[in-house]
Design a protein around this motif. Structure first.
Motif: not given
Length: 262
Positions: A111, A135, A133, A163, A166-170, A131
């Motif tokens: 992260m 973030p 991100a 990515l 948004t700072g989203r998880l992938f 996971r």
């Protein structure tokens, strides 16, 4: 035969033949980056580079995750500037000159700065369920440890912007599709697979590996060198903002941030 650990601090270093295994060793803190870890990782990588009997390094994390990035509670500490702006920049690693390949073995999570450390490696192996991100926008910061620079260079523009903004998880499968990791293993398998790849590389002619890596890195190194000064200026400005302070405080207090745009 695996030799004993030569450090018992926040970064462990051991060797298996011509392969150096570097372990981020703050498992109870999700291997978050501190000034001490920064100094030790920088020193460990320099020692690996200086030892002609070592050909490849594998970087992984102790405990449940690879690296959760920097502890946001420490962002306002003056000592944190060594983590961010010291030699090699973030973690003493993301912009540290290297001649030899480093492979990230990633599990659990990478992260923020943890993902940026992974992106600074020459390749990565990740376990299913890992996971990822960046973030930083969620906490009033910016992924300025090479994350934005490297995603912009390696991904289609629309995907990089998605990515980053948004700072989203992938997860690992998406990271593999995007080319951010070279292989995905079953849970528990990343380190063994990274070591297998490292041993294969270590069996090749060392001058050929070094020369090949130099050519592979040449184009991206030139582009990154031109971008780091602006990257640093943007980061310094943001760290001085009210929103950066609010983001860190909200994280520490486990509440939603109240953004002011200042």
């Amino acid at each position: 035969m695996t030799e004993p650990e030569i450090s018992q601090q926040t970064v462990l270093s051991r060797r298996e033949g011509a392969v150096c295994i570097l372990t981020l060793n703050r498992p109870d803190q999700r291997n978050s980056i501190t000034p001490a870890l920064t100094r030790e990782l920088r020193a460990a990588v320099k020692a690996f580079e200086a030892d002609d009997s070592l050909r490849v390094a594998v970087l992984h994390g102790a405990g449940r995750v690879f690296c959760a990035g920097m502890d946001l509670k420490a962002v306002s500490d003056p000592a944190s500037h060594e983590v961010i702006f010291g030699e090699g920049r973030f973690a003493g690693f993301v912009d540290l000159p290297r001649r030899k390949p480093v492979i990230a073995a990633v599990h659990g999570a990478a992260m923020g700065g943890g993902l940026e450390v992974m992106l600074a490696c020459d390749m990565a192996v990740a376990e299913r369920g890992t996971r990822f991100a960046l973030p930083e926008p969620k906490v009033g910061l910016v992924a300025a440890a090479g994350g934005i620079i490297r995603l912009a260079a390696r991904l289609p523009a629309a995907k990089a912007r998605e990515l980053v903004l948004t700072g989203r998880l992938f997860e690992a499968e998406e990271a593999e599709r995007l080319g951010l990791v070279s292989r995905v293993t079953e849970p528990g398998g990343a380190l063994a697979e990274a070591l297998r790849i490292a041993a294969e590389i270590a069996g090749n002619a060392p001058l050929s590996v070094t020369a090949s890596l130099q050519l592979l890195r040449a184009a991206e190194a030139a582009a990154e060198a031109a971008q780091w000064p602006e990257n640093e200026a943007v980061l310094r400005g943001l760290l001085a903002s009210d929103d950066a302070r609010e983001g860190s405080l909200a994280f520490a207090e486990k509440r939603e941030p109240r953004w002011s745009g200042r």
